[in-house]
Design a protein around this motif. Structure first.
Motif, PDB file in Angstrom:
ATOM      1  N   THR A   1       1.281  -1.180  -0.002  1.00 32.21           N
ATOM      2  CA  THR A   1       0.070   0.048   0.020  1.00 32.21           C
ATOM      3  C   THR A   1       0.830   1.355  -0.300  1.00 32.21           C
ATOM      4  OG1 THR A   1      -1.373  -1.470   1.303  1.00 32.21           O
ATOM      5  CG2 THR A   1      -1.317   0.598   0.820  1.00 32.21           C
ATOM      6  N   ILE A   2       1.725   0.597   0.694  1.00 33.95           N
ATOM      7  CA  ILE A   2       3.178   2.592   1.154  1.00 33.95           C
ATOM      8  C   ILE A   2       3.570   2.466  -0.290  1.00 33.95           C
ATOM      9  CG2 ILE A   2       5.250   2.806   2.189  1.00 33.95           C
ATOM     10  CD1 ILE A   2       4.337   1.600   5.068  1.00 33.95           C
ATOM     11  N   CYS A   3       3.541   1.373  -1.246  1.00 37.25           N
ATOM     12  CA  CYS A   3       4.566   1.650  -2.516  1.00 37.25           C
ATOM     13  C   CYS A   3       3.565   2.024  -3.122  1.00 37.25           C
ATOM     14  CB  CYS A   3       4.873  -0.029  -2.454  1.00 37.25           C
ATOM     15  SG  CYS A   3       6.081   0.278  -3.935  1.00 37.25           S
ATOM     16  N   GLY A   4       2.322   1.033  -3.350  1.00 35.70           N
ATOM     17  CA  GLY A   4       1.359   1.826  -4.370  1.00 35.70           C
ATOM     18  C   GLY A   4       1.091   3.919  -4.234  1.00 35.70           C
ATOM     19  N   VAL A   5       1.006   3.984  -2.830  1.00 38.26           N
ATOM     20  CA  VAL A   5       0.429   5.209  -2.693  1.00 38.26           C
ATOM     21  C   VAL A   5       1.790   6.445  -3.067  1.00 38.26           C
ATOM     22  CG1 VAL A   5       0.345   7.067  -0.612  1.00 38.26           C
ATOM     23  CG2 VAL A   5      -0.947   4.559  -0.888  1.00 38.26           C
TER      24      VAL A   5
ATOM     25  N   TRP B   1      11.118   8.825  -9.847  1.00 32.12           N
ATOM     26  CA  TRP B   1       9.755   8.153 -10.272  1.00 32.12           C
ATOM     27  C   TRP B   1      10.239   7.232  -9.980  1.00 32.12           C
ATOM     28  CZ3 TRP B   1       5.850   7.760 -14.918  1.00 32.12           C
ATOM     29  CH2 TRP B   1       5.015   9.425 -14.014  1.00 32.12           C
ATOM     30  N   ALA B   2      11.769   6.064 -10.666  1.00 33.12           N
ATOM     31  CA  ALA B   2      12.169   5.017 -10.286  1.00 33.12           C
ATOM     32  C   ALA B   2      11.950   4.496  -8.742  1.00 33.12           C
ATOM     33  CB  ALA B   2      13.011   4.150 -11.065  1.00 33.12           C
ATOM     34  N   ILE B   3      12.150   5.411  -7.955  1.00 31.34           N
ATOM     35  CA  ILE B   3      11.910   4.823  -6.477  1.00 31.34           C
ATOM     36  C   ILE B   3      11.478   3.544  -6.096  1.00 31.34           C
ATOM     37  CG2 ILE B   3      12.020   6.413  -4.366  1.00 31.34           C
ATOM     38  CD1 ILE B   3      14.544   8.198  -5.148  1.00 31.34           C
ATOM     39  N   PRO B   4       9.968   4.357  -6.344  1.00 31.70           N
ATOM     40  CA  PRO B   4       9.158   3.185  -5.557  1.00 31.70           C
ATOM     41  C   PRO B   4       9.117   2.356  -6.575  1.00 31.70           C
ATOM     42  CG  PRO B   4       7.826   5.657  -5.944  1.00 31.70           C
ATOM     43  CD  PRO B   4       9.385   5.332  -6.862  1.00 31.70           C
ATOM     44  N   ALA B   5       9.398   1.893  -8.076  1.00 33.31           N
ATOM     45  CA  ALA B   5       9.284   0.704  -8.670  1.00 33.31           C
ATOM     46  C   ALA B   5      10.828  -0.360  -7.650  1.00 33.31           C
ATOM     47  CB  ALA B   5       9.984   1.020 -10.414  1.00 33.31           C
ATOM     48  N   LEU B   6      11.408   0.284  -8.122  1.00 32.48           N
ATOM     49  CA  LEU B   6      12.889  -0.203  -7.323  1.00 32.48           C
ATOM     50  C   LEU B   6      13.254  -0.137  -5.545  1.00 32.48           C
ATOM     51  CD1 LEU B   6      16.170   2.892  -8.233  1.00 32.48           C
ATOM     52  CD2 LEU B   6      14.952   0.152  -8.863  1.00 32.48           C
ATOM     53  N   PHE B   7      11.660   0.572  -4.878  1.00 32.13           N
ATOM     54  CA  PHE B   7      11.382  -0.812  -3.300  1.00 32.13           C
ATOM     55  C   PHE B   7      10.533  -1.722  -3.897  1.00 32.13           C
ATOM     56  CE2 PHE B   7      10.476   0.280   0.625  1.00 32.13           C
ATOM     57  CZ  PHE B   7       9.278   0.378   1.290  1.00 32.13           C
ATOM     58  N   ALA B   8       9.322  -1.277  -4.428  1.00 30.74           N
ATOM     59  CA  ALA B   8       9.073  -3.032  -5.123  1.00 30.74           C
ATOM     60  C   ALA B   8       9.696  -3.993  -5.302  1.00 30.74           C
ATOM     61  CB  ALA B   8       7.929  -2.366  -5.887  1.00 30.74           C
TER      62      ALA B   8
ATOM     63  N   ILE C   1      11.198  -5.238  -2.356  1.00 32.64           N
ATOM     64  CA  ILE C   1      10.908  -5.891  -1.122  1.00 32.64           C
ATOM     65  C   ILE C   1      10.421  -7.613  -2.324  1.00 32.64           C
ATOM     66  CG2 ILE C   1       8.380  -6.456  -1.112  1.00 32.64           C
ATOM     67  CD1 ILE C   1       8.341  -3.362  -0.629  1.00 32.64           C
ATOM     68  N   VAL C   2      10.816  -7.497  -3.533  1.00 30.50           N
ATOM     69  CA  VAL C   2      10.071  -8.544  -4.099  1.00 30.50           C
ATOM     70  C   VAL C   2      11.540  -9.921  -3.895  1.00 30.50           C
ATOM     71  CG1 VAL C   2       9.422  -9.654  -6.315  1.00 30.50           C
ATOM     72  CG2 VAL C   2       8.005  -7.823  -5.598  1.00 30.50           C
ATOM     73  N   VAL C   3      12.559  -9.536  -4.749  1.00 32.03           N
ATOM     74  CA  VAL C   3      13.631  -9.856  -4.126  1.00 32.03           C
ATOM     75  C   VAL C   3      14.132 -10.307  -3.248  1.00 32.03           C
ATOM     76  CG1 VAL C   3      16.155  -9.874  -4.485  1.00 32.03           C
ATOM     77  CG2 VAL C   3      14.144  -8.668  -6.204  1.00 32.03           C
ATOM     78  N   LEU C   4      13.655  -9.375  -2.405  1.00 33.05           N
ATOM     79  CA  LEU C   4      14.775 -10.015  -0.765  1.00 33.05           C
ATOM     80  C   LEU C   4      13.471 -11.651   0.110  1.00 33.05           C
ATOM     81  CD1 LEU C   4      14.908  -7.061   0.343  1.00 33.05           C
ATOM     82  CD2 LEU C   4      16.737  -8.302   0.868  1.00 33.05           C
ATOM     83  N   GLU C   5      12.536 -11.259  -0.756  1.00 34.24           N
ATOM     84  CA  GLU C   5      11.004 -12.381  -0.031  1.00 34.24           C
ATOM     85  C   GLU C   5      11.349 -13.257  -0.526  1.00 34.24           C
ATOM     86  OE1 GLU C   5       8.463 -12.686   2.142  1.00 34.24           O
ATOM     87  OE2 GLU C   5       9.153 -11.173   1.631  1.00 34.24           O
ATOM     88  N   ASN C   6      11.699 -13.076  -2.243  1.00 32.84           N
ATOM     89  CA  ASN C   6      12.221 -14.718  -2.771  1.00 32.84           C
ATOM     90  C   ASN C   6      13.433 -14.983  -2.649  1.00 32.84           C
ATOM     91  OD1 ASN C   6       9.734 -14.663  -4.437  1.00 32.84           O
ATOM     92  ND2 ASN C   6      10.859 -13.157  -6.065  1.00 32.84           N
ATOM     93  N   LEU C   7      14.917 -14.227  -1.727  1.00 34.82           N
ATOM     94  CA  LEU C   7      15.867 -14.629  -1.389  1.00 34.82           C
ATOM     95  C   LEU C   7      15.542 -15.349  -0.122  1.00 34.82           C
ATOM     96  CD1 LEU C   7      17.939 -11.793  -2.186  1.00 34.82           C
ATOM     97  CD2 LEU C   7      18.135 -14.363  -2.675  1.00 34.82           C
ATOM     98  N   ARG C   8      14.691 -15.577   0.473  1.00 38.03           N
ATOM     99  CA  ARG C   8      13.813 -15.759   1.626  1.00 38.03           C
ATOM    100  C   ARG C   8      13.027 -16.566   2.166  1.00 38.03           C
ATOM    101  NH1 ARG C   8      10.884 -14.129   6.084  1.00 38.03           N
ATOM    102  NH2 ARG C   8       9.611 -13.474   4.141  1.00 38.03           N
ATOM    103  N   GLN C   9      12.407 -16.636   0.723  1.00 38.12           N
ATOM    104  CA  GLN C   9      11.945 -17.948   1.052  1.00 38.12           C
ATOM    105  C   GLN C   9      12.512 -19.094   0.290  1.00 38.12           C
ATOM    106  OE1 GLN C   9       8.561 -16.709  -1.816  1.00 38.12           O
ATOM    107  NE2 GLN C   9       7.166 -16.152   0.332  1.00 38.12           N
ATOM    108  N   ALA C  10      13.738 -19.083  -0.646  1.00 35.59           N
ATOM    109  CA  ALA C  10      14.699 -20.073  -0.830  1.00 35.59           C
ATOM    110  C   ALA C  10      15.434 -19.955   0.443  1.00 35.59           C
ATOM    111  CB  ALA C  10      15.487 -18.932  -2.027  1.00 35.59           C
TER     112      ALA C  10
END
Ligand SMILES: [Zn+2]
Length: 163
Positions: free
Chosen positions: A91-95, A133-140, A143-152
């Motif tokens: 949500t924060i990211c989208g906002v 403009w890229a900062i929110p995209a980089l942020f998102a 998050i996705v990369v970190l989440e995937n790494l953690r799950q791996a």
């Protein structure tokens, strides 16, 4: 009795367990143990220690399996607790992205103003604007990369422990 003899007996007791000893060495050791209470005790302690180690080896996987199951239960609970938090992150990211779009014209005016003041090249200004403009995209993406790494990691961890 000579100290060297006890030292040799001690060495043979240890080597017998690890790499094995020759027939002559075993005969000598048997003979020495018959005469020497101290070394006999040392030999018994070694046997007991090895027995204890084997016993630990057998009970270890059982304890490990228990711990692993406990850890998986904890993890499942953690995931349930994290779900709302991750939603909040998105949500924060989208906002922030929406704000980025809404504020773009003003940001561009600001960038142009900085450009006029500093005489920075237009390409650099555009790059800076793109970065904003890229900062929110980089942020998102982070998050996705970190989440995937953690799950791996999680998968590797539980897979290793189950062995
Ligand atoms: Zn001895």
């Amino acid at each position: 009795m000579n100290n060297d003899l006890h030292a040799r007996a001690e060495q043979l007791i240890a080597r017998e367990r690890v790499e094995g000893i020759s027939e002559a060495e075993r005969d000598w050791l048997t003979q020495h143990l018959r005469e020497c209470g101290g070394c006999t005790q040392a030999a018994q302690q070694t046997s007991e220690a090895i027995r204890a180690l084997r016993a630990i080896n057998i009970s270890l996987p059982r304890g490990l399996a228990e711990r692993t199951r406990f850890r998986l239960q904890m993890r499942a609970q953690e995931m349930r607790e994290q779900e709302p938090r991750r939603g909040l992150l998105w949500t924060i990211c989208g906002v922030s992205w929406a704000l980025g779009i809404a504020s773009a014209p003003y940001v561009w005016q600001g960038v142009e103003w900085i450009g006029q003041r500093t005489g920075a090249p237009r390409l650099l200004l555009q790059f800076g604007f793109g970065l904003w403009w890229a900062i929110p995209a980089l942020f998102a993406a982070a998050i996705v990369v970190l989440e995937n790494l953690r799950q791996a990691n999680e998968r590797d961890g539980s897979g290793g422990a189950r062995r």
